[in-house]
Design an enzyme around this catalytic site. Sequence first.
Site, PDB file in Angstrom:
ATOM      1  CD  GLU A   1      12.023   0.318  10.548  1.00 36.39           C
ATOM      2  OE1 GLU A   1      12.500   1.368  11.003  1.00 36.39           O
ATOM      3  OE2 GLU A   1      12.616  -0.772  10.578  1.00 36.39           O
TER       4      GLU A   1
ATOM      5  CB  CYS B   1      12.544   8.410   9.150  1.00 35.68           C
ATOM      6  SG  CYS B   1      13.623   7.277   8.270  1.00 35.68           S
TER       7      CYS B   1
ATOM      8  CD  GLU C   1       9.071  12.494  11.886  1.00 39.97           C
ATOM      9  OE1 GLU C   1       7.907  12.063  11.928  1.00 39.97           O
ATOM     10  OE2 GLU C   1      10.020  11.831  11.450  1.00 39.97           O
TER      11      GLU C   1
ATOM     12  CE  LYS D   1      -2.303   3.082   1.889  1.00 44.08           C
ATOM     13  NZ  LYS D   1      -1.868   4.406   1.437  1.00 44.08           N
TER      14      LYS D   1
HETATM   15  P1  NAD Z   1       1.948   8.544   7.364  1.00 42.93           P
HETATM   16  O1  NAD Z   1       2.029   7.875   8.676  1.00 42.93           O
HETATM   17  O2  NAD Z   1       1.017   9.669   7.188  1.00 42.93           O
HETATM   18  O3  NAD Z   1       1.587   7.490   6.222  1.00 42.93           O
HETATM   19  C1  NAD Z   1       2.298   6.293   6.057  1.00 42.93           C
HETATM   20  C2  NAD Z   1       1.410   5.293   5.376  1.00 42.93           C
HETATM   21  O4  NAD Z   1       0.283   5.040   6.227  1.00 42.93           O
HETATM   22  C3  NAD Z   1       0.844   5.765   4.042  1.00 42.93           C
HETATM   23  O5  NAD Z   1       0.782   4.672   3.146  1.00 42.93           O
HETATM   24  C4  NAD Z   1      -0.546   6.225   4.409  1.00 42.93           C
HETATM   25  O6  NAD Z   1      -1.465   6.154   3.352  1.00 42.93           O
HETATM   26  C5  NAD Z   1      -0.936   5.259   5.521  1.00 42.93           C
HETATM   27  N1  NAD Z   1      -1.926   5.814   6.428  1.00 42.93           N
HETATM   28  C6  NAD Z   1      -2.141   7.126   6.717  1.00 42.93           C
HETATM   29  N2  NAD Z   1      -3.180   7.250   7.565  1.00 42.93           N
HETATM   30  C7  NAD Z   1      -3.643   6.000   7.815  1.00 42.93           C
HETATM   31  C8  NAD Z   1      -4.692   5.469   8.615  1.00 42.93           C
HETATM   32  N3  NAD Z   1      -5.512   6.267   9.303  1.00 42.93           N
HETATM   33  N4  NAD Z   1      -4.860   4.131   8.656  1.00 42.93           N
HETATM   34  C9  NAD Z   1      -4.045   3.321   7.942  1.00 42.93           C
HETATM   35  N5  NAD Z   1      -3.051   3.763   7.148  1.00 42.93           N
HETATM   36  C10 NAD Z   1      -2.835   5.088   7.086  1.00 42.93           C
HETATM   37  O7  NAD Z   1       3.448   8.963   7.012  1.00 42.93           O
HETATM   38  P2  NAD Z   1       3.947   9.759   5.747  1.00 42.93           P
HETATM   39  O8  NAD Z   1       3.521  11.187   5.909  1.00 42.93           O
HETATM   40  O9  NAD Z   1       3.615   9.034   4.494  1.00 42.93           O
HETATM   41  O10 NAD Z   1       5.539   9.631   5.919  1.00 42.93           O
HETATM   42  C11 NAD Z   1       6.253  10.390   6.783  1.00 42.93           C
HETATM   43  C12 NAD Z   1       6.515   9.632   8.080  1.00 42.93           C
HETATM   44  O11 NAD Z   1       7.187   8.407   7.800  1.00 42.93           O
HETATM   45  C13 NAD Z   1       7.435  10.385   9.020  1.00 42.93           C
HETATM   46  O12 NAD Z   1       6.956  10.285  10.326  1.00 42.93           O
HETATM   47  C14 NAD Z   1       8.758   9.644   8.870  1.00 42.93           C
HETATM   48  O13 NAD Z   1       9.620   9.776   9.960  1.00 42.93           O
HETATM   49  C15 NAD Z   1       8.297   8.247   8.680  1.00 42.93           C
HETATM   50  N6  NAD Z   1       9.349   7.426   8.059  1.00 42.93           N
HETATM   51  C16 NAD Z   1      10.009   6.509   8.844  1.00 42.93           C
HETATM   52  C17 NAD Z   1      11.032   5.734   8.301  1.00 42.93           C
HETATM   53  C18 NAD Z   1      11.775   4.719   9.136  1.00 42.93           C
HETATM   54  O14 NAD Z   1      12.461   3.879   8.566  1.00 42.93           O
HETATM   55  N7  NAD Z   1      11.679   4.750  10.452  1.00 42.93           N
HETATM   56  C19 NAD Z   1      11.364   5.878   6.955  1.00 42.93           C
HETATM   57  C20 NAD Z   1      10.681   6.810   6.195  1.00 42.93           C
HETATM   58  C21 NAD Z   1       9.662   7.571   6.759  1.00 42.93           C
END
Ligand code: NAD
Length: 508
Positions: free
Chosen positions: A277, A312, A411, A201
Amino acid sequence: MAGHEDPAYWEDRKGRLDFRTGAFIDGACCPAASGETFDCINPADGQLLTSVAACGPEDVGRAVRSARRVFERGHWAKTTPQHRKKCLIRFAELIEKHAEELALLDTLNMGKPISQSFPTGVSEGPFPADLVTAPNHIRWFGEAIDKVYDEVGPTGPSALSLITREPVGVVAAVVPWNFPLLMACWKLGPALAAGNSVILKPAEQSPLSALRIAELAIEAGMPDGVLNVVPGLGAVAGAALGRHMDVDCIAFTGSAEVGKLFLTYAGESNMKRVWLECGGKAPNIILADCPDVEEAVEAAAYGAFHNQGEVCAAAPRLLVEPAIKDEVMEKLISCLDLFQPGDPLDPKTRSGAIVSRDHMSRILDYISIGVSEGAPLRSGGARVRTETGGYYVEPTIFDPVLNRMRIAQEEIFGPVLSVIDVAGVDEAIAIGNGTIYGLTASVWTSDINKAHRVAQCLRAGTVWINCYEASDVTSPFGGFKQSGNGRDRSLHALDKYTEIKSTWIRFS
Ligand code: NAD
């Protein structure tokens, strides 16, 4: 004809792109059952790129049934490791063959500089481009899987205890937009190598590369249903996967806020395994005996502003001892020109567009919060390149910042750096650990004893000594505290995607 180093080359390639816009379920591209779509906007100019199938529970259900069917039949799960290895290596080669196209899809979708998506040979910075590391993750796990042995327990002569790993079953990989293809490959490599079926997804901001690699997986010889892609809104398609009774495992990368939702979904459904993650707010500690201030400052600038700060593992908190503060700040300010935002399709650009208008507003709101909290704005702070219609924010520095301020705690996920004064190692450790996160941290010192002590005391999944973001597929990556659980990369990643079985044989 223009080469990779020329913006005209990428403009021309962009004009010839053919977007895949359907979901990819059971080996075929299809519209969402509802017929609904969502828009993909190019953040570089605010223009519509295309519209993509918005999957809902019905589509997720179909993808899960397909994934389960092929898993039960064993057409992937029960093949030999050598077979999966060959197929994954072919898959990696196909990703490499289509690297230009995939890099362009990611850059157009989420605004990162093309030189950070594809190895253009221009201004790539210290880290390999995504289209180098992403296929490498697939290949590495493919190559590893026929070299991983199971165990025999020390039972004594009257029994044999076999300790074996089995694929967990149907894995849902839910990934973010900041490294669309790379984050997907961090999950796909180990999950597929271990024999699982996967439903990917992608984030709604960046689904295009995921939809394209699903076709490449079939071309590489993966049976239908082994890799499905369900684009859609997080709260709809993501939640449907999280709550599905027949998904065995969620491999999530994204924000801590959404990570917690997945824990709830699992608790409310089938107790599926949830691997998270999540975010970070890393401290980058430059101590007075830093061996090379120039190098430390370049790394600090890179850590804060690389990929528009949408990383991240970014280091948005710079902790500095007073004795070298002036030197560090002077050098840091002089680095900023390198990170002024530019056209993502220009290979010379080091900092591109912010992923969306909403996210840009969030970053600008945080900058206002910093000002209202009383943190002095030392540089940047504004939206730029408005004439393009795109979403760009200057590299921004607050100095000095108190660690309790929201800009130091939350963040922001944008090009905003908080500089925090620290009086000595103990305070650096306390402040370094003083957030809810624990993903990465770095420390710069010439004293190996100090370096080791700081590294031991920092509660983070990765600690860099006299470097920043050095890593590759061979070293595990993941977080302490609210940065998540489990590890991606290295053989430890297989823990997420396998169940351990004990089989006892008693001899008479
Ligand atoms: P996000 O949490 O908004 O979304 C991540 C994924 O979750 C997307 O596919 C999104 O569609 C889905 N999602 C969003 N809301 C949801 C819900 N209510 N129910 C189920 N799924 C849902 O994150 P983002 O804005 O896409 O990415 C940025 C974040 O990702 C930052 O916090 C960053 O630190 C983190 N990140 C972490 C790593 C790591 O390895 N630790 C790597 C890259 C990014």
